[in-house]
Write a protein that holds these residues in place. Structure first.
Motif: not given
Length: 125
Positions: A62, A97, A99, A106, A116, A120-125
């Motif tokens: 990560r 992964t 961030k 971004k 995409r 990381a999972l928290e970034e995919q929203n």
């Protein structure tokens, strides 16, 4: 593509990349992965730009993409986008992964939804 996933390793990837800049000039770039950064130089060693991505969890592969930098002498030629594409190729091959911290990164990930998959999972929203 070289599989490089440990902090502190240094390897050249893809040899010399060539692309046409906005002025139609053929621009060779050598891309190197070194000490948690991707560095682009001219064949004479002049810094073109770099991406900094420290590992936050090396075991989990990560990283945080902190900065995309282009030497002022090379700005306005599409180089930041070329660096991002090289980083995405490398990160994908290395199983990283990502961030995002850098505003340019971004924006680039928003502009290119195919990137995409690395987030990381928290970034995919």
């Amino acid at each position: 593509m070289t599989n490089l996933t440990s902090p502190g390793e240094t390897r050249k990837i893809n040899g010399v990349k060539r692309f046409m800049n906005h002025a139609g000039r053929d621009m060779p770039m050598e891309i190197t992965i070194a000490a948690e950064k991707l560095v682009a130089t001219e064949t004479d060693g002049t810094l073109i730009g770099q991406i900094d991505y420290p590992f936050v969890d090396a075991a989990a592969k990560r990283v945080v993409l902190e900065r995309v930098f282009v030497n002022p002498a090379y700005r306005g030629q599409g180089i930041a986008g070329k660096l991002m594409a090289a980083f995405v190729d490398y990160a994908d091959q290395a199983g990283l992964t990502v961030k995002l911290m850098c505003p340019y990164a971004k924006m680039s990930f928003q502009k290119h939804p195919e990137y995409r998959r690395l987030l990381a999972l928290e970034e995919q929203n």
